[in-house]
Each structure stands twice: as C-alpha cells, then as structure tokens.
Motif scaffolding. Structure first.
Motif, PDB file in Angstrom:
ATOM      1  N   LYS A  69       1.188 -10.950  11.530  1.00 16.24           N
ATOM      2  CA  LYS A  69       2.033 -12.081  11.229  1.00 16.24           C
ATOM      3  C   LYS A  69       2.205 -12.038   9.906  1.00 16.24           C
ATOM      4  CE  LYS A  69      -1.165 -15.014  14.413  1.00 16.24           C
ATOM      5  NZ  LYS A  69      -2.255 -15.849  14.602  1.00 16.24           N
ATOM      6  N   ILE A  70       3.537 -12.822   9.808  1.00 18.81           N
ATOM      7  CA  ILE A  70       4.324 -13.055   8.312  1.00 18.81           C
ATOM      8  C   ILE A  70       4.374 -14.381   8.487  1.00 18.81           C
ATOM      9  CG2 ILE A  70       6.196 -12.257   7.058  1.00 18.81           C
ATOM     10  CD1 ILE A  70       4.488  -9.909   7.937  1.00 18.81           C
ATOM     11  N   TYR A  71       4.013 -14.966   7.191  1.00 21.03           N
ATOM     12  CA  TYR A  71       4.334 -16.512   6.810  1.00 21.03           C
ATOM     13  C   TYR A  71       5.416 -16.617   5.977  1.00 21.03           C
ATOM     14  CZ  TYR A  71      -0.522 -16.329   8.885  1.00 21.03           C
ATOM     15  OH  TYR A  71      -1.524 -16.394   9.695  1.00 21.03           O
ATOM     16  N   GLY A  72       6.063 -15.614   5.382  1.00 23.84           N
ATOM     17  CA  GLY A  72       7.386 -16.078   4.592  1.00 23.84           C
ATOM     18  C   GLY A  72       7.847 -14.731   3.960  1.00 23.84           C
ATOM     19  N   TYR A  73       8.951 -15.071   3.326  1.00 25.45           N
ATOM     20  CA  TYR A  73       9.573 -13.786   3.016  1.00 25.45           C
ATOM     21  C   TYR A  73      10.208 -13.919   1.353  1.00 25.45           C
ATOM     22  CZ  TYR A  73      13.940 -15.810   4.110  1.00 25.45           C
ATOM     23  OH  TYR A  73      15.104 -16.542   4.285  1.00 25.45           O
ATOM     24  N   THR A  74      10.402 -13.010   0.829  1.00 26.23           N
ATOM     25  CA  THR A  74      10.923 -12.998  -0.672  1.00 26.23           C
ATOM     26  C   THR A  74      12.063 -11.849  -0.681  1.00 26.23           C
ATOM     27  OG1 THR A  74       8.958 -13.959  -1.873  1.00 26.23           O
ATOM     28  CG2 THR A  74      10.750 -12.972  -3.151  1.00 26.23           C
ATOM     29  N   TRP A  89       2.794 -18.651  -2.205  1.00 27.21           N
ATOM     30  CA  TRP A  89       1.639 -18.981  -2.070  1.00 27.21           C
ATOM     31  C   TRP A  89       0.762 -18.096  -1.201  1.00 27.21           C
ATOM     32  CZ3 TRP A  89       1.790 -19.941   2.777  1.00 27.21           C
ATOM     33  CH2 TRP A  89       3.042 -20.523   3.356  1.00 27.21           C
ATOM     34  N   THR A  90       1.481 -17.012  -0.786  1.00 26.31           N
ATOM     35  CA  THR A  90       0.535 -16.106   0.160  1.00 26.31           C
ATOM     36  C   THR A  90       1.103 -14.824  -0.071  1.00 26.31           C
ATOM     37  OG1 THR A  90      -0.445 -15.634   2.350  1.00 26.31           O
ATOM     38  CG2 THR A  90       1.890 -16.762   2.087  1.00 26.31           C
ATOM     39  N   THR A  91       0.164 -13.848   0.006  1.00 31.95           N
ATOM     40  CA  THR A  91       0.643 -12.264   0.050  1.00 31.95           C
ATOM     41  C   THR A  91       0.931 -12.049   1.410  1.00 31.95           C
ATOM     42  OG1 THR A  91      -1.577 -11.532   0.251  1.00 31.95           O
ATOM     43  CG2 THR A  91      -0.807 -11.537  -1.975  1.00 31.95           C
ATOM     44  N   GLU A  92       0.765 -12.972   2.487  1.00 33.99           N
ATOM     45  CA  GLU A  92       0.913 -12.544   4.012  1.00 33.99           C
ATOM     46  C   GLU A  92       2.482 -12.826   4.079  1.00 33.99           C
ATOM     47  OE1 GLU A  92      -1.217 -10.813   6.033  1.00 33.99           O
ATOM     48  OE2 GLU A  92      -2.214 -10.752   4.037  1.00 33.99           O
ATOM     49  N   ARG A  93       3.312 -11.975   3.500  1.00 33.51           N
ATOM     50  CA  ARG A  93       4.765 -12.198   3.470  1.00 33.51           C
ATOM     51  C   ARG A  93       5.567 -10.944   3.609  1.00 33.51           C
ATOM     52  NH1 ARG A  93       5.564 -16.118   0.753  1.00 33.51           N
ATOM     53  NH2 ARG A  93       7.828 -16.381   0.329  1.00 33.51           N
ATOM     54  N   ALA A  94       6.868 -10.852   3.710  1.00 35.73           N
ATOM     55  CA  ALA A  94       7.643  -9.717   3.657  1.00 35.73           C
ATOM     56  C   ALA A  94       8.350  -9.665   2.404  1.00 35.73           C
ATOM     57  CB  ALA A  94       8.785  -9.730   4.630  1.00 35.73           C
ATOM     58  N   LEU A  95       8.244  -8.750   1.700  1.00 31.85           N
ATOM     59  CA  LEU A  95       8.814  -8.468   0.158  1.00 31.85           C
ATOM     60  C   LEU A  95      10.210  -7.457   0.734  1.00 31.85           C
ATOM     61  CD1 LEU A  95       6.471  -7.938  -2.686  1.00 31.85           C
ATOM     62  CD2 LEU A  95       7.477 -10.199  -1.912  1.00 31.85           C
ATOM     63  N   VAL A 125       0.938  -0.244  -8.179  1.00 26.20           N
ATOM     64  CA  VAL A 125       0.401  -0.719  -9.533  1.00 26.20           C
ATOM     65  C   VAL A 125      -0.111  -2.026  -9.526  1.00 26.20           C
ATOM     66  CG1 VAL A 125       0.954  -0.765 -11.926  1.00 26.20           C
ATOM     67  CG2 VAL A 125       1.792   1.045 -10.579  1.00 26.20           C
ATOM     68  N   GLN A 126       0.658  -2.881  -8.987  1.00 30.55           N
ATOM     69  CA  GLN A 126       0.087  -4.395  -8.885  1.00 30.55           C
ATOM     70  C   GLN A 126      -1.339  -4.760  -8.633  1.00 30.55           C
ATOM     71  OE1 GLN A 126       1.486  -6.618 -11.184  1.00 30.55           O
ATOM     72  NE2 GLN A 126       3.107  -5.224 -11.852  1.00 30.55           N
ATOM     73  N   GLY A 127      -1.678  -4.062  -7.257  1.00 26.78           N
ATOM     74  CA  GLY A 127      -2.664  -4.246  -6.735  1.00 26.78           C
ATOM     75  C   GLY A 127      -2.579  -5.151  -5.387  1.00 26.78           C
ATOM     76  N   LEU A 128      -1.795  -5.982  -5.533  1.00 34.83           N
ATOM     77  CA  LEU A 128      -1.425  -7.002  -4.506  1.00 34.83           C
ATOM     78  C   LEU A 128      -0.657  -6.564  -3.538  1.00 34.83           C
ATOM     79  CD1 LEU A 128      -1.170 -10.614  -6.076  1.00 34.83           C
ATOM     80  CD2 LEU A 128      -3.152  -9.865  -4.513  1.00 34.83           C
ATOM     81  N   LYS A 129      -0.954  -6.662  -2.302  1.00 37.80           N
ATOM     82  CA  LYS A 129      -0.313  -5.863  -1.264  1.00 37.80           C
ATOM     83  C   LYS A 129       0.541  -7.154  -0.256  1.00 37.80           C
ATOM     84  CE  LYS A 129      -3.711  -3.832   0.737  1.00 37.80           C
ATOM     85  NZ  LYS A 129      -4.278  -2.903   1.636  1.00 37.80           N
ATOM     86  N   PRO A 130       1.834  -6.913  -0.011  1.00 39.11           N
ATOM     87  CA  PRO A 130       2.475  -7.861   0.698  1.00 39.11           C
ATOM     88  C   PRO A 130       2.139  -7.487   2.208  1.00 39.11           C
ATOM     89  CG  PRO A 130       3.935  -6.280  -0.238  1.00 39.11           C
ATOM     90  CD  PRO A 130       2.632  -5.931  -0.732  1.00 39.11           C
ATOM     91  N   ALA A 131       2.372  -8.286   3.396  1.00 31.62           N
ATOM     92  CA  ALA A 131       2.129  -7.944   4.611  1.00 31.62           C
ATOM     93  C   ALA A 131       3.142  -7.056   5.054  1.00 31.62           C
ATOM     94  CB  ALA A 131       2.313  -9.249   5.532  1.00 31.62           C
ATOM     95  N   MET A 132       4.291  -6.910   4.584  1.00 34.81           N
ATOM     96  CA  MET A 132       5.241  -5.782   4.928  1.00 34.81           C
ATOM     97  C   MET A 132       6.376  -5.574   3.803  1.00 34.81           C
ATOM     98  SD  MET A 132       7.764  -7.657   7.770  1.00 34.81           S
ATOM     99  CE  MET A 132       8.751  -6.234   7.867  1.00 34.81           C
ATOM    100  N   VAL A 133       6.772  -4.440   3.878  1.00 33.64           N
ATOM    101  CA  VAL A 133       8.146  -4.324   2.897  1.00 33.64           C
ATOM    102  C   VAL A 133       9.090  -3.889   3.551  1.00 33.64           C
ATOM    103  CG1 VAL A 133       8.882  -2.908   0.860  1.00 33.64           C
ATOM    104  CG2 VAL A 133       6.730  -3.610   0.992  1.00 33.64           C
TER     105      VAL A 133
END
Length: 239
Positions: free
Chosen positions: A136-141, A163-169, A186-194
C-alpha cells in the motif's frame, strides 16, 4: 506536546473522512498510517473489533461527526502514548522551507493505492522486488534529483516523506539511479517504493540497494515530467 500540530492534523484527518467518497477506506488508511490495529483501536473506543471492521469495509453507514471526532482523538492519543512519532513526523512538514526547485509535486492519497497502481500511472517497469507489487502507498513526492542533490540538506531530505514514509519517492532527471538510491540508503528512512524517470542506463548498484532495503524499484517510461505528474495526479483525482 505539539498541541498546534495535533489540532491541524486532527482537522486534516476529519476533513478527509468527511469529504471522502469512501469514508471507511479513508478511516482505515489513517489507522494504518498510525500503525494501530483494529483490536487496539476498538479497545480504546470501547467497542468491538467488528464495529471498526464494519466501518472500514463499508458495511455500516457513513460515520457521523461524533464518531469521526472520537476516532481522530483515539488515533492521536494512542500515538502520544507511544511517543508521538506520527504527530512529530507531521510537524516536520509544517516547519522550514523545502527548496521549491527540487520538489515538483507532493500529494497524499485519500484512499491508499498499491505499487501496481503507481507502476501503471507512471508507465513503469518494476525492476526490483516485484513480489511487493500489492504494497500500500499513501502518497507520493516527485523530486528533481539534480536539484535535490545540489540544494537539499539531510534534514530537508527527510521532509520529502511528508507525514509518512509509506509513500512513493519519484526522482526525475535520473541518469543511472545510483545517487538517489545511495541517498536513501544513507538517510536510513525507507520509502515504500522508488520511481526513477529519465534513466539512460540503470546502475546495478541501484538495483542491489533496492533489493537489500526491500524497496520496490520502478523505472518510468513516461515521455515527459508532465506526463509523469499527470499520471500520478489522476490517482489522487487532482488536476
């Protein structure tokens, strides 16, 4: 703690539920963003889990104002007891400026979509972790990768997550995909997809990082940035 941010977030959640064509699915989206189970929420509200399930599944009529208020308050109070991680993540999006030249578009979905939906929207091909196609994906940037690398600090990079990492970058102007994936590593925070757009020759290291981090990696074949953006906006219903 973060009272101003709590009030803004509460209004946002309530507003999305009220305006959603499927209030139950929107309630489920927010519950999952906060990482709260149906049983935990039900216990906090003093109802059975089936009540929560019925609302989310559309088997009960749309919730009234009182139900929505209690639902939102429960999410925020449970999050506060856990340390306020979601509220704090939201507060990061309120303070400070993100370089406008780096961010092409940033939006949240009223109702969660899947990796597969994103792949179709960007005319993409999934090149790593195809088994996560239903995530599931909740947003995108959407990010101009060149401007992001040149201009954005580590703190500003974290704000890409909203407001959530569960998004597509989604990174545009990509040549090999190596730099965006290293930045994520390097940043350590994982998006839900790229999603990578503009790739001329995909670097094997980008694929290896995606596989190691268990992040679905997609190469977009959209002809232009405009086509890419419009494809994703159609999922939101915004033009």
């Amino acid at each position: 703690m973060l009272e101003k941010e709590k009030k803004i977030l509460a209004k946002r959640i309530a507003g999305e539920i009220v305006l959603s064509p499927d209030p139950g699915k929107t309630m489920r989206k927010w519950r999952e963003i906060f990482g709260i189970s149906q049983s935990e929420l039900a216990e906090y509200l003093g109802v059975s889990s089936s009540v929560i399930s019925d609302y989310e599944g559309g088997r009960r009529k749309s919730p009234g104002a009182s139900t929505i208020r209690k639902f939102v308050e429960a999410l925020l109070e449970i999050d506060e007891k856990r340390g306020g991680n979601v509220i704090r993540a939201f507060s990061r999006t309120l303070g400070g400026d993100i370089p406008t030249s780096a961010i092409l578009d940033i939006r949240e979905f009223n109702i969660p979509v899947t990796v597969k939906d994103i792949v179709n929207a960007v005319k993409g091909e999934i090149v790593a972790n195809p088994d996560l196609i239903d995530r599931k994906i909740y947003g995108y940037t959407i990010v101009d990768s060149i401007q992001a690398i040149l201009e954005m600090s580590a703190e500003e990079f974290l704000k890409l997550y909203g407001w959530t990492t569960e998004r597509a970058l989604v990174f545009t102007k990509v040549t090999t995909g190596r730099s965006p994936m290293i930045a994520i590593r390097v940043q350590g925070l994982k998006p839900a997809m790229v999603v990578l757009h503009g790739v001329k020759r995909l670097d094997e290291l980008a694929i290896k990082i995606a596989e190691k981090e268990r992040v679905p990696l997609v190469v977009s074949k959209a002809e232009s940035e405009s086509e890419l953006i419009m494809g994703l906006r159609k999922l939101v219903g915004a033009f």
